[in-house]
Design a protein around this motif. Structure first.
Motif, mmCIF file in Angstrom:
data_model
loop_
_atom_site.group_PDB
_atom_site.id
_atom_site.type_symbol
_atom_site.label_atom_id
_atom_site.label_comp_id
_atom_site.label_asym_id
_atom_site.label_seq_id
_atom_site.Cartn_x
_atom_site.Cartn_y
_atom_site.Cartn_z
ATOM 1 N N LYS A 124 -16.182 29.087 -29.262
ATOM 2 C CA LYS A 124 -16.103 29.913 -30.463
ATOM 3 C C LYS A 124 -15.475 29.171 -31.640
ATOM 4 N N ASP A 125 -14.671 28.157 -31.382
ATOM 5 C CA ASP A 125 -13.966 27.448 -32.445
ATOM 6 C C ASP A 125 -14.848 26.345 -33.017
ATOM 7 N N GLU A 126 -15.422 26.639 -34.179
ATOM 8 C CA GLU A 126 -16.339 25.686 -34.814
ATOM 9 C C GLU A 126 -15.655 24.865 -35.896
ATOM 10 N N SER A 127 -14.331 24.977 -36.013
ATOM 11 C CA SER A 127 -13.654 24.207 -37.050
ATOM 12 C C SER A 127 -13.769 22.716 -36.744
ATOM 13 N N ASN A 128 -13.797 21.921 -37.787
ATOM 14 C CA ASN A 128 -13.931 20.464 -37.713
ATOM 15 C C ASN A 128 -15.330 20.014 -37.327
ATOM 16 N N VAL A 129 -16.319 20.907 -37.378
ATOM 17 C CA VAL A 129 -17.719 20.585 -37.080
ATOM 18 C C VAL A 129 -18.528 20.862 -38.341
ATOM 19 N N TYR A 130 -19.261 19.853 -38.793
ATOM 20 C CA TYR A 130 -19.993 19.951 -40.052
ATOM 21 C C TYR A 130 -21.435 19.490 -39.860
ATOM 22 N N LYS A 131 -22.368 20.222 -40.467
ATOM 23 C CA LYS A 131 -23.779 19.832 -40.401
ATOM 24 C C LYS A 131 -24.033 18.766 -41.461
ATOM 25 N N VAL A 132 -24.622 17.654 -41.027
ATOM 26 C CA VAL A 132 -24.981 16.558 -41.934
ATOM 27 C C VAL A 132 -26.434 16.216 -41.652
ATOM 28 N N GLY A 133 -27.325 16.631 -42.531
ATOM 29 C CA GLY A 133 -28.755 16.448 -42.283
ATOM 30 C C GLY A 133 -29.160 17.240 -41.059
ATOM 31 N N SER A 134 -29.725 16.555 -40.075
ATOM 32 C CA SER A 134 -30.153 17.234 -38.848
ATOM 33 C C SER A 134 -29.125 17.090 -37.720
ATOM 34 N N LYS A 135 -27.990 16.437 -38.013
ATOM 35 C CA LYS A 135 -26.968 16.206 -36.989
ATOM 36 C C LYS A 135 -25.707 16.997 -37.307
ATOM 37 N N TRP A 136 -24.796 16.991 -36.340
ATOM 38 C CA TRP A 136 -23.506 17.673 -36.474
ATOM 39 C C TRP A 136 -22.395 16.636 -36.339
ATOM 40 N N LYS A 137 -21.456 16.652 -37.291
ATOM 41 C CA LYS A 137 -20.373 15.669 -37.338
ATOM 42 C C LYS A 137 -19.058 16.337 -36.944
ATOM 43 N N VAL A 138 -18.261 15.628 -36.146
ATOM 44 C CA VAL A 138 -16.913 16.072 -35.782
ATOM 45 C C VAL A 138 -15.935 15.254 -36.609
ATOM 46 N N GLN A 139 -15.153 15.932 -37.443
ATOM 47 C CA GLN A 139 -14.254 15.239 -38.357
ATOM 48 C C GLN A 139 -12.920 15.973 -38.447
ATOM 49 N N PHE A 140 -11.833 15.221 -38.393
ATOM 50 C CA PHE A 140 -10.488 15.767 -38.534
ATOM 51 C C PHE A 140 -9.774 15.032 -39.655
ATOM 52 N N GLY A 141 -8.896 15.727 -40.345
ATOM 53 C CA GLY A 141 -8.020 15.093 -41.318
ATOM 54 C C GLY A 141 -6.708 14.736 -40.631
ATOM 55 N N ILE A 142 -6.373 13.459 -40.597
ATOM 56 C CA ILE A 142 -5.151 12.988 -39.942
ATOM 57 C C ILE A 142 -4.394 12.107 -40.931
ATOM 58 N N SER A 143 -3.184 12.492 -41.237
ATOM 59 C CA SER A 143 -2.326 11.740 -42.179
ATOM 60 C C SER A 143 -3.054 11.474 -43.491
ATOM 61 N N GLN A 186 -6.165 11.119 -44.032
ATOM 62 C CA GLN A 186 -7.408 10.357 -43.873
ATOM 63 C C GLN A 186 -8.453 11.192 -43.146
ATOM 64 N N LYS A 187 -9.704 11.068 -43.547
ATOM 65 C CA LYS A 187 -10.794 11.710 -42.821
ATOM 66 C C LYS A 187 -11.182 10.818 -41.643
ATOM 67 N N CYS A 188 -11.106 11.369 -40.447
ATOM 68 C CA CYS A 188 -11.436 10.612 -39.239
ATOM 69 C C CYS A 188 -12.625 11.267 -38.553
ATOM 70 N N VAL A 189 -13.721 10.520 -38.420
ATOM 71 C CA VAL A 189 -14.932 11.029 -37.777
ATOM 72 C C VAL A 189 -14.895 10.642 -36.304
ATOM 73 N N PHE A 190 -15.118 11.619 -35.446
ATOM 74 C CA PHE A 190 -15.069 11.406 -33.998
ATOM 75 C C PHE A 190 -16.449 11.467 -33.361
ATOM 76 N N GLY A 191 -17.488 11.393 -34.165
ATOM 77 C CA GLY A 191 -18.834 11.320 -33.621
ATOM 78 C C GLY A 191 -19.797 12.228 -34.343
ATOM 79 N N THR A 192 -21.078 11.914 -34.164
ATOM 80 C CA THR A 192 -22.158 12.772 -34.659
ATOM 81 C C THR A 192 -23.048 13.124 -33.477
ATOM 82 N N PHE A 193 -23.596 14.319 -33.503
ATOM 83 C CA PHE A 193 -24.337 14.859 -32.372
ATOM 84 C C PHE A 193 -25.597 15.569 -32.848
ATOM 85 N N TYR A 194 -26.633 15.531 -32.022
ATOM 86 C CA TYR A 194 -27.863 16.251 -32.329
ATOM 87 C C TYR A 194 -27.702 17.743 -32.083
ATOM 88 N N SER A 195 -26.790 18.111 -31.189
ATOM 89 C CA SER A 195 -26.593 19.498 -30.797
ATOM 90 C C SER A 195 -25.275 20.027 -31.359
#
Length: 75
Positions: free
Chosen positions: A24-43, A45-54
């Protein structure tokens, strides 16, 4: 209210139950084109932890990363 009747119970594994409750927790998940990006703000800085098709896989990864960051007391 809460439906705790026997007819409403589900037989699922512990893993499925954990995944179901955290999906249920969709925070830190963003749609970028046809993929989904996992991103957190740490200190600051924007830190990307991967992109996914699903979207579901991205949410799973965001929850995994969030839990790790909380364990390390970063979040």
């Amino acid at each position: 209210g809460l439906n705790d009747h026997i007819s409403n119970l589900q037989l699922i594994t512990q893993r499925d139950n954990i995944t179901k409750s955290t999906m249920k927790d969709e925070s830190n998940v963003y749609k970028v084109g046809s993929k989904w990006k996992v991103q957190f703000g740490i200190s600051g800085q924007k830190c990307v932890f991967g992109t996914f098709y699903s979207k579901e896989k991205a949410i799973e990864e965001a929850n995994r990363v969030r839990n790790l960051l909380r364990q390390k007391e970063i979040l």
